[in-house]
Design a protein around this motif. Structure first.
Motif, PDB file in Angstrom:
ATOM      1  N   ALA A 266       2.156 -11.964  -0.946  1.00 35.75           N
ATOM      2  CA  ALA A 266       1.047 -12.237  -0.030  1.00 35.75           C
ATOM      3  C   ALA A 266       0.173 -11.011   0.183  1.00 35.75           C
ATOM      4  N   GLY A 267       0.730  -9.828  -0.054  1.00 28.90           N
ATOM      5  CA  GLY A 267      -0.002  -8.611   0.305  1.00 28.90           C
ATOM      6  C   GLY A 267      -0.783  -7.966  -0.824  1.00 28.90           C
ATOM      7  N   ALA A 268      -0.514  -8.349  -2.089  1.00 26.74           N
ATOM      8  CA  ALA A 268      -1.267  -7.763  -3.199  1.00 26.74           C
ATOM      9  C   ALA A 268      -2.633  -8.434  -3.295  1.00 26.74           C
ATOM     10  N   PHE A 269      -3.562  -7.788  -3.964  1.00 28.58           N
ATOM     11  CA  PHE A 269      -4.883  -8.392  -4.145  1.00 28.58           C
ATOM     12  C   PHE A 269      -4.766  -9.714  -4.892  1.00 28.58           C
ATOM     13  N   ARG A 309       0.813  -9.650   5.931  1.00 29.33           N
ATOM     14  CA  ARG A 309       0.356 -10.901   5.335  1.00 29.33           C
ATOM     15  C   ARG A 309       1.531 -11.749   4.881  1.00 29.33           C
TER      16      ARG A 309
END
Lengths: 554, 554
Positions: A266-269, A309
């Motif tokens: 959820a946190g990566a681009f 996120r």
């Protein structure tokens, strides 16, 4: 026969080439030029053997024999084309002897790579016997780099592959990591049409500082593994030995932890903008092969928006004065779940990053957010905690203790110290301003490469920094174990990483490796420019940094 | 049915894409999305046909069908991964119609490219008939560019070539000028696995200023022809229409004049660092195919040190107060040989550069050198010339007259005007500070891209400039025919040209193309970021300029 030289002189017969960056501790060079016997030249390990060493032999054979000639832009600055006839004349007068091997002696089988690793070496290039001696294999790697820089292509015999070599170089440049199969053929061709020279020299060399780092930031923009490997190559050429990998930040979490898989999911681009644990292991191995440590940074409790996120509960809700929620702030220091997650992350990281140190950040914490949160205020009251600085201290001490439990020493940004947190004795404090309070320290503040300007030779300012002149007693000065050039990533990605980092990081590299008295920027400039051209010859597009001029690899 | 929009909205169903840079004069977009029929889509010239147009058709077919999808980094700023399901949902609700061709009407066979060229076009994308109409072929080129930007790859159906497409893109990027043979195959493959969308739109567009330029400097560092062509591509994408080629300077003379062959033979950095006349003709043709004029600059009488290496007599000897020669200064204005050489150079250049204008420089002349030279003083006395400013006037008037004789109008830097030189009515003055004295003017002073910083979004300042707000009456303001972004070359060569020029030059491009009221930098930012991602998709490594984020092409 030998001449002790503070700076290496340009040697007749070379298309330049042969000046070393960073400058070794002591250098004695002779007037004689030796030919490398291109058909037979090889590195020969005497006694000690290891994969680290034999792979380095291969790498340096390629660097010496498969790169276009070195030619300093500085020497031709102001416009006069190279006076090759004068060089050729000088060459004609010198006596050549072919050398067929460099004997490499390594004293110890200890291959641990850490702050205490002995990187010293002695290098003697002479006829009939040339030798490289080092205590550790990593010292031998430094010596091989120096040897490769002392070597050059003979002016005049290299005409045939001038333009052709350039085309070949371009291909080489853009396919640095998919090029292996063409190597053999190229080497043979070069062997037949070029002559390689090396200076007669006697060098004893060792670094001034043990920690010579570069910070890269993959939280603000993703950097592909190939860009990290290119950077590691350039670091090895400049004898930098620590990649401080600022892995994650508010904007993205590209480190694909398996223990906490939603962090990257959820946190990566995007899924393409992540590093698998195997990617990371590959980078670590690539670095180690070049004598470079990788210190990962997981910045906490601030700079963690991307963590929330996937795991919203990790973060603190912030409130405004009328009690309305305004967004998410730092990690929540009052929930046990926070420490459970950090433990799983750090334990896993300890299995992926072998280095003794982990960087735990600790900078720019939004304490006002903690203060605004009713649940946190209640928790503080229950635990008799007077203020949020005490809360921060508690958080840091718990996190640092988790790192210790995972078998890691830690580095923290200076703010942690400023906030009164007690650190262990083996902690390293990463300075932004002044020396610390009895802890070993790293200097970075004058070397934020990302703050430079397009049209400014700011490498000169970086070069002029004296690390021990940043205040403090001589005891405190002795606690400085090195420094790091920082390339924060707000405006840097794969399109411009190399050009904006290099050659400027080389200025920091010489400051941290070479002697304290080596600080004349005018004397350094031609070597600096030559090393930039060398980087081009080796396939990395470092930008022109010393004003108008050219390299033959342009 | 149509909605008049000041800024193009992002369209559901697109993996972003579809926002136009620079913003057209008037845009009406509908809610409907049309499919480009990938099997059959083609551009169709109605009536008018020409090689210029048919080559543009090929180019834009490739740009539309052979580049990875457009995805704005801005839209995903702050980190949330793309919510593709919402997009897909919106797509599901829209009605698709396949369009098989864009009909292109060009009104005039006049293919002259100059300050007066009509670049306006109207573009209607609708079902069943889409049309592009323009007065000239160059207007049609602008319209094709807009059409290509309105098109995008449909989210979701493009998975198969995600990573593969990226790898392909990298290859593409580094082999931009040697890639032709793979094209056919690629197009077919893409056709089978992707769907291409285009917005329903009605656009009438024309530029605000006629001269929208970029200055490149090949005197301080050499730029290979491929770097110039890459730059010309990027210029065409941003509808810039003048490459101001600052060919030569003190440091080197890469322009291989055949009329004065020693200029480059002695004045270039090396034989490899030169442009043959055929190289130049190739660049000129490449530019013209994209509707871009090339205005060459031969800066005189200063900035000419490199001229003197082959022809020392052209330069003035300078002397210090005790009468000792200190070096060479500007061209010698008192020798007829100087004008003879300039005539041969300009006459030859007029055969190589077809543009109506030549830039003759005239800046930063070392008048003190002229004043120090006894022979020049004597000559001035003989000719009743009171001061060296009068001498400069005489020089400029003779040079400008030579240009006129060679059939060329001229542009000069503002200093020439400041020094009181009389110019012809068709002269253009290149401003560094304020508007001129009745001459047509170009603005550059706020747009020296080379002075920017690594970590500064200085594109926002460039974007905020209002060209007519630089003083002067409304008559004087009407004399502003445009401007130029300048990338001086002291710290720029092929290693960093693209990254340091782009995307920042795009800010100047929109300022010079779009309406005066289009100046909200916050509204522009997502389009600006998207156009930068578009450049990556098309194979050019423009740097990240709007802070943290990503493109799928990273």
């Amino acid at each position: 026969m030998f001449l002790l030289a503070a700076a290496l002189l340009l040697l007749p017969g070379f298309a330049q080439g042969g000046a070393v960056w960073p400058l070794p501790l002591t250098v004695a060079t002779g007037e004689k030029v030796l030919h490398l016997d291109v058909e037979r030249f090889h590195f020969k390990a005497i006694g000690y053997e290891s994969e680290l060493l034999s792979e380095a032999f291969k790498r340096y054979e390629e660097l010496i024999f498969d790169t276009p000639s070195h030619l300093a832009e500085e020497a031709l600055r102001g416009g006069a084309p190279a006076n090759t006839s004068a060089l050729a004349g000088a060459l004609g007068r010198s006596r050549h002897t072919r050398i067929k091997r460099l004997r490499v002696y390594v004293g110890s089988y200890d291959q641990s790579l850490n702050l205490q690793t002995d990187e010293s070496y002695t290098l003697s290039i002479a006829s009939p016997t040339s030798t490289l001696q080092a205590t550790t294999v990593f010292g031998a790697l430094r010596g091989l780099e120096t040897f490769s820089q002392l070597a050059g292509v003979e002016e005049g015999v290299d005409e045939e592959h001038g333009q052709q070599g350039l085309a070949k170089h371009k291909k080489h440049k853009h396919k640095r990591h998919e090029k292996k199969k063409h190597k053999k053929k190229k080497r043979r061709r070069r062997r037949s049409d070029s002559a390689f020279l090396v200076r007669v020299a006697s060098i004893w060399d060792a670094p001034r500082f043990a920690h010579r780092g570069l910070l890269l930031d993959t939280g603000r923009h993703f950097l592909p593994v190939s860009a990290l490997k290119d950077t590691l190559d350039a670091m090895a050429w400049a004898k930098l030995n620590v990649l401080h990998w600022h892995l994650v930040d508010d904007q993205s979490f590209p480190y694909a932890s398996e223990a906490l898989s939603r962090l990257a999911a959820a946190g990566a681009f995007s899924p393409a903008h992540t590093y698998s644990l195997d990617d990371v292991r590959g980078v670590v191995a690539y670095a180690r092969a070049r004598g470079i440590r990788i210190v990962p940074e997981f910045d906490t409790p601030g700079h963690t928006a991307s963590w929330g996120r996937g795991y919203p509960d990790l973060l603190t809700d912030c409130y405004n004065e009328s009690g309305a929620r305004t967004g998410a702030g730092p990690l929540d220091p009052t929930r046990n779940g926070t420490y459970g997650a950090l433990w799983r992350l750090l334990r896993e990281a300890a299995g992926v990053f072998p280095d003794a140190y982990v960087h735990l950040g600790g900078d720019e914490v939004d304490l006002a957010c903690w203060e605004s949160n009713p649940a946190i205020k209640q928790w503080m009251a229950q635990h008799n905690m007077r203020n949020v600085r005490a809360l921060l201290s508690m958080f840091e001490e718990r996190v640092l203790s988790l790192a210790a439990t995972a078998g890691r020493s830690y580095i923290v940004w200076q703010e942690v110290l400023d906030n009164g947190v007690r650190l262990r004795n083996d902690a390293v404090v990463h300075l932004r301003r002044v020396t610390g309070k009895g802890y070993r320290t790293l200097l970075s503040s004058p070397w934020y490469l990302n703050l430079g300007g397009f049209a400014t030779p700011d490498w000169e300012a970086y070069y002029g920094v004296e690390p021990t002149a940043f205040g403090g007693s001589s005891e405190q000065q002795q606690l400085i174990i090195g420094g790091e050039a920082c390339m924060w990533g707000e405006f840097v990605d794969a399109t411009n990483l190399i050009q904006q980092t290099w050659p400027r990081a080389n200025a920091v590299a010489e400051r941290l490796w070479s002697g304290k008295d080596i600080r004349d920027v005018d004397a350094a400039r031609p070597r600096y420019a030559e090393h930039r051209c060398r980087m081009l010859a080796r396939g990395l597009g470092a930008r022109p940094d010393t004003g108008p001029g050219f390299c033959p690899q342009d």
